[in-house]
Design an enzyme around this catalytic site. Structure first.
Site, PDB file in Angstrom:
ATOM      1  N   ASP A  34     -41.950  -0.165   9.346  1.00 50.60           N
ATOM      2  CA  ASP A  34     -42.981  -1.098   9.806  1.00 50.60           C
ATOM      3  C   ASP A  34     -42.776  -2.473   9.172  1.00 50.60           C
ATOM      4  O   ASP A  34     -41.928  -2.652   8.288  1.00 50.60           O
ATOM      5  CB  ASP A  34     -44.384  -0.537   9.513  1.00 50.60           C
ATOM      6  CG  ASP A  34     -44.502  -0.020   8.093  1.00 50.60           C
ATOM      7  OD1 ASP A  34     -43.912  -0.651   7.197  1.00 50.60           O
ATOM      8  OD2 ASP A  34     -45.165   1.020   7.874  1.00 50.60           O
ATOM      9  N   ASP A 207     -31.556 -10.961  24.129  1.00 43.41           N
ATOM     10  CA  ASP A 207     -31.056  -9.685  24.630  1.00 43.41           C
ATOM     11  C   ASP A 207     -30.464  -9.843  26.036  1.00 43.41           C
ATOM     12  O   ASP A 207     -31.046 -10.524  26.883  1.00 43.41           O
ATOM     13  CB  ASP A 207     -32.257  -8.723  24.679  1.00 43.41           C
ATOM     14  CG  ASP A 207     -31.869  -7.278  24.905  1.00 43.41           C
ATOM     15  OD1 ASP A 207     -31.125  -6.742  24.078  1.00 43.41           O
ATOM     16  OD2 ASP A 207     -32.326  -6.681  25.901  1.00 43.41           O
ATOM     17  N   GLU A 268     -26.731 -12.409  23.103  1.00 40.02           N
ATOM     18  CA  GLU A 268     -26.048 -11.123  23.242  1.00 40.02           C
ATOM     19  C   GLU A 268     -25.474 -11.106  24.659  1.00 40.02           C
ATOM     20  O   GLU A 268     -26.207 -10.908  25.624  1.00 40.02           O
ATOM     21  CB  GLU A 268     -27.007  -9.947  23.068  1.00 40.02           C
ATOM     22  CG  GLU A 268     -26.236  -8.629  23.081  1.00 40.02           C
ATOM     23  CD  GLU A 268     -26.935  -7.463  23.785  1.00 40.02           C
ATOM     24  OE1 GLU A 268     -26.604  -6.316  23.486  1.00 40.02           O
ATOM     25  OE2 GLU A 268     -27.789  -7.698  24.660  1.00 40.02           O
TER      26      GLU A 268
HETATM   27  C1  GLC Z   1     -29.340  -4.775  24.582  1.00 36.84           C
HETATM   28  C2  GLC Z   1     -29.801  -4.133  23.301  1.00 36.84           C
HETATM   29  C3  GLC Z   1     -29.888  -2.655  23.522  1.00 36.84           C
HETATM   30  C4  GLC Z   1     -30.866  -2.387  24.627  1.00 36.84           C
HETATM   31  C5  GLC Z   1     -30.461  -3.113  25.900  1.00 36.84           C
HETATM   32  C6  GLC Z   1     -31.564  -3.128  26.896  1.00 36.84           C
HETATM   33  O1  GLC Z   1     -28.032  -4.505  24.864  1.00 36.84           O
HETATM   34  O2  GLC Z   1     -28.969  -4.484  22.244  1.00 36.84           O
HETATM   35  O3  GLC Z   1     -30.258  -1.979  22.355  1.00 36.84           O
HETATM   36  O4  GLC Z   1     -30.927  -1.018  24.878  1.00 36.84           O
HETATM   37  O5  GLC Z   1     -30.176  -4.452  25.631  1.00 36.84           O
HETATM   38  O6  GLC Z   1     -32.587  -3.962  26.473  1.00 36.84           O
END
Ligand code: GLC
Length: 540
Positions: A34, A207, A268
């Site tokens: 948490d 993300d 990412e």
């Molecule tokens: C990204 C995250 C992963 C997640 C996916 C969907 O790749 O790093 O953990 O499951 O997106 O949000």
């Protein structure tokens, strides 16, 4: 050959950033990590010598994908605490000189998000439906999905709703994709950015940054997209859902907001082509983009040398630093990956019945890899537990698994739970001190207590103290902002980074160069640098 020249200025260009996955970092209650747990460990994080933390999603979420399924972007899931806990965490971290980066999940919401619930309760063609990708199916009665797209987690990327329409989800069916053609979606996320910037965060890890825009024609596409590797086959036509040119416009508009708060964004983007990936870090877009070519590289001199050279080449081209990374919550932990017969990006999880990693060899290589990474100019990310040298949990019982990939592939892939095991803090306590009750939401493997922080604190040669030394030397020598000159041989990586010479060996030993002495090495060095070793040296 000079790969890049010294840089200066913005903090993120050379920052070491520590990824925290709230669920398994530290629990102050019942065995689920948490926010107060993270706050309680800020002195520990500070003792590592990192500049910032990136915290994986802590927002309100049904936890179908461990928080990457957000139902309210402006609040904290009760599992993790409250908005006050988040504010306190950010403030206390900042007081210790640690910046906080939060995770932003813009590609999809949770199916429990008020927008999706509204869409389900609204008619076909309505405005609420237009925030997502609702379409009629194919076949005589619309009984077939609108396209043949596959979910990254396995199975079809479409799910049918009661009135017969289908909605798109590139991930789990509980994660419907947002329609970024819709200006309302854009406005909402700009407001979410400001919400968190106003609470003092220093940036965002974004993300699935390569996935927001889809070809609105929704053409079929006959290929799978792996979570970790993206697409490895250059001959395949450009995917209609990944890395579309139009996605960059979104980030240009975000950048103006983020700049007005002097904050940063890291993408990412599992984009296979390095040159295309570098487009995400053009001067008016992201400041950083994870270097997944580096993460995916086999443990081989030629491969790493090429990846490193190519990374500087493409990022120098747009004036961006490189963002090195070996570990995160989506891949098998490095010491285990490096101990497999085939090194590189690794499988999606390891079962007890799979060939098991050679942990000793993997650890030796992982430490060499870590020390190489931490010498490279640019920014570097560490994943919580990486400093402890934690292995992957390879004997999790199936009943304990939670990753949607395990369920959607019907167990074909073990999934990512094995790199998300609650951290060991105190060796003598139940659950290795993860929670006051000894509970852990995922079972820890045998021997986990031996990796505990208290044991490693007391051992000058532990993985923890090795990482601390590396980060201190990196900072003292300004490695993150130095120039780098590649003088590698046929068998050995050999870089001059500022005043530090960085040598990495693989299958062959190397002589310690004359006139140079070792300041830090991943295995003890005499006149010879042993195999699978990185050494940092200075002139005598
Ligand atoms: C990204 C995250 C992963 C997640 C996916 C969907 O790749 O790093 O953990 O499951 O997106 O949000």
């Amino acid at each position: 050959m000079i790969l890049t020249h010294p840089s200066s200025g913005e903090w993120w260009r050379s920052a070491v950033i520590y990824q925290i996955y709230p669920r398994f970092f530290k629990s102050t209650t019942n065995g689920v990590g948490d926010l107060p747990g993270i706050t309680s460990k800020l002195p520990y994080i500070s003792s590592l010598g990192v500049d910032a933390v990136w915290i994986s999603p802590f927002y309100t979420s049904p936890q179908k994908d461990h928080g990457y399924d957000v139902s309210n972007y402006r609040d904290i899931d009760p599992l993790f605490g409250s908005l006050n806990d988040a504010t306190e965490l950010i403030q206390k971290a900042n007081e210790l000189g640690i910046k906080v980066i939060v995770d932003l999940v813009p590609n999809h919401t949770s199916d429990q998000h008020v927008w999706f619930q509204e869409a389900l309760n609204s008619p076909k063609g309505s405005e609420p439906r237009n925030r997502y990708w609702f379409r009629e199916g194919r076949g005589e009665n619309g009984e077939l999905p609108p396209t043949n797209w596959r979910s990254v987690f396995g199975g079809p990327a479409w799910t049918r709703v009661e009135d017969g329409q289908w909605y798109l989800h590139l991930f789990d069916s509980s994660q419907p994709d947002l329609n970024w053609e819709n200006p309302e979606v854009r406005e909402e996320f700009e407001s979410i950015l400001r919400f968190w910037l106003d609470r003092g965060v220093s940036g965002f890890r974004v993300d699935v940054a390569h996935g927001l825009m889809k070809d609105p024609e929704l053409p079929d596409w006959d290929h799978d997209w792996a979570m970790v590797s993206g697409l490895d086959d250059d001959s395949v036509s450009a995917p209609p859902m990944w890395d579309r040119d139009s996605v960059h416009e979104i980030y240009r508009s975000w950048r103006t907001i983020v700049d007005s708060y002097e904050a940063m964004m890291c993408a990412e983007a599992w984009v296979h082509d390095d040159a295309r990936r570098s487009l995400y870090v053009r001067p008016d877009e992201f400041q950083q983009c994870f270097n997944f070519s580096f993460l995916s590289s086999p443990w081989s001199k030629d491969s790493l040398q090429n990846v490193i050279a190519r990374s500087y080449e493409v990022n120098n081209g747009v004036g961006a630093p490189t963002t090195w990374v070996f570990n995160n919550h989506d891949v098998v932990r490095l010491p285990s990956r490096m101990g497999l017969e085939r090194t590189g990006k690794g499988p999606n999880g390891i079962y007890a019945t799979d060939p098991q990693p050679d942990f000793e060899l993997g650890t030796r290589r992982a430490q060499a890899a870590q020390l190489l990474m931490l010498a490279l100019p640019g920014s570097a990310y560490l994943y919580n537990g990486e400093e402890l040298g934690l292995p992957e949990h390879t004997s999790l019982p199936d009943e304990a698994r939670q990753d949607p990939t395990f369920f959607r592939t019907k167990g074909e892939e073990a999934g990512r739970d094995g790199c998300r095991v609650p951290l060991p803090w105190v060796s003598a306590e139940p659950g290795a001190g993860f929670s006051p009750t000894g509970e852990t939401w995922l079972p820890q493997p045998d021997g986990w207590n031996g990796f505990a922080v208290d044991v490693q604190e007391a051992d000058p040669d532990s993985s923890l103290n090795f990482v601390r030394k590396a980060l201190a030397l990196r900072s003292q020598n300004g490695l993150g902002t130095s120039g780098i000159d590649d003088q590698s041989t046929d068998t050995t990586l050999d870089y001059l980074v500022g005043d530090i010479r960085v040598i990495t060996t693989f299958d062959d030993e190397a002589d310690r160069p004359e006139g140079w002495r070792v300041v830090l090495s991943s295995t003890p060095v005499t006149d010879t640098i042993g195999t699978d070793t990185t050494a940092w040296l200075v002139r005598d």
